[in-house]
Write an enzyme that holds these catalytic residues in place. Sequence first.
Site, PDB file in Angstrom:
ATOM      1  CG  ASP A  23      -2.102   0.994   1.021  1.00 53.55           C
ATOM      2  OD1 ASP A  23      -2.211   1.655   0.082  1.00 53.55           O
ATOM      3  OD2 ASP A  23      -2.973   0.910   1.995  1.00 53.55           O
ATOM      4  CG  ASP A 117      -3.218   3.922  -3.263  1.00 54.32           C
ATOM      5  OD1 ASP A 117      -4.381   3.201  -3.655  1.00 54.32           O
ATOM      6  OD2 ASP A 117      -3.185   4.660  -2.301  1.00 54.32           O
ATOM      7  CD  GLU A 118      -5.660  -0.774  -1.719  1.00 55.73           C
ATOM      8  OE1 GLU A 118      -5.363  -1.758  -0.804  1.00 55.73           O
ATOM      9  OE2 GLU A 118      -6.424  -0.196  -1.706  1.00 55.73           O
TER      10      GLU A 118
END
Length: 414
Positions: A23, A117-118
Amino acid sequence: MSIEQPKTSGGRQRPSAVILHVDMDAFFVSVEILHDPSLANRPVIVAHDSDRSVVLSASYDCRALGVRSAMPISRAKQLAPHALVVEPKHTLYYEASHRVMDALREITPLVEQVSVDEAFLDVTGSLRRLGRPREIGQHVRELIWERLSLPCSVGIGPNKFVAKMASTSSKPQGLLEVPPRDVVAFLHPKPIRALWGVGPKTAETLERVGIKTVADLAHTPRATLSKLLGSSGAHLHDLAWGIDQRGIQTEREEKSIGAEETFASDVWDFDSLEVEILKLSHKVARRLRSSSAVARGVTLKIKFEDFSTITRSVTLGSPSNAATVVAQAATQLLKNERPRLRAVRLIGVRCDHLQEDSGERQFTFERADSNWPALDTVADAIAEKFPGVSPLPATLLKSPAKAQSPRLPPEPPK
């Protein structure tokens, strides 16, 4: 982008599975600092600076003051009055996201991207090659920092749920491994609201009957939870014991790509709406091309001052990722609604029915039709060579005359 149906790394998780959840930390803010180092060590909020906008991301010093994603920017300014509000640069975020995911796929091909974003990684088969789980997690953090100078947190667990909970507990810039033997001890002391998948309404329902911790949930009969929460009750009971049967989806079909804009004040002017459609169409088309996709359909979304919403769609003559083609289709949909238009609060453009871009184009006698894709290709090359510079039509470099017109992007730096 692949159009194939999702594939999994094996359905039921093996007891010995090792899953990482990566993350990125305050991703939008971190990319903005990379783009403008003067923002480092300063309170930053990424959002459109409009009373009706919401927070997209915030630096951790702002979060410590209570600022959260999706919070109205007006409230965020009250909590962090000294914060700098930075206009979002989505092109930069998507470029950084692609590079992050490319780096992760060097660790293992079993990567499931779940947002910009993860991602989850199944490194079970990489232990002999790369070392112990914690060593792999540290390697991931170092690799992303070396490649992009962006910080991230990594959670390690026997399944996706535990890995996600571990990464959340380790933020920011942390690394936490929860081996199978420690899963229950790790989960049970946590408040019920910390459980991944428990939203505010579910939490209120559970707390109303005295279920306040994950341990309380775990020791509540499944039948009772089913009565309280319906079909999700049994699922949450499993999660409370660290049971998660989901495998890694290495490929996920993206069904549509879109962008929308909420105006600072309601817009009546038709010409201003056309300008905004052009801007959104260029944003959507860039994302299509970066995903090597073309769209067969275009949808226009309009939200009026009373919050009522309409959507109108059209099928293109041939699949395209050219900004001008998307804009022409969306603009025609707007023109069709002109007699019924009233004050507009939000407008959006979405491309759907996606397929892989084969590079083939339908033959046409119109010279301009073949020029637009070539122009887009040149614009993409410029943007790639000069990050932060997005070539735009001249129309978008001039502010509309009327006061209620939408905000336009600033001119690119020289």
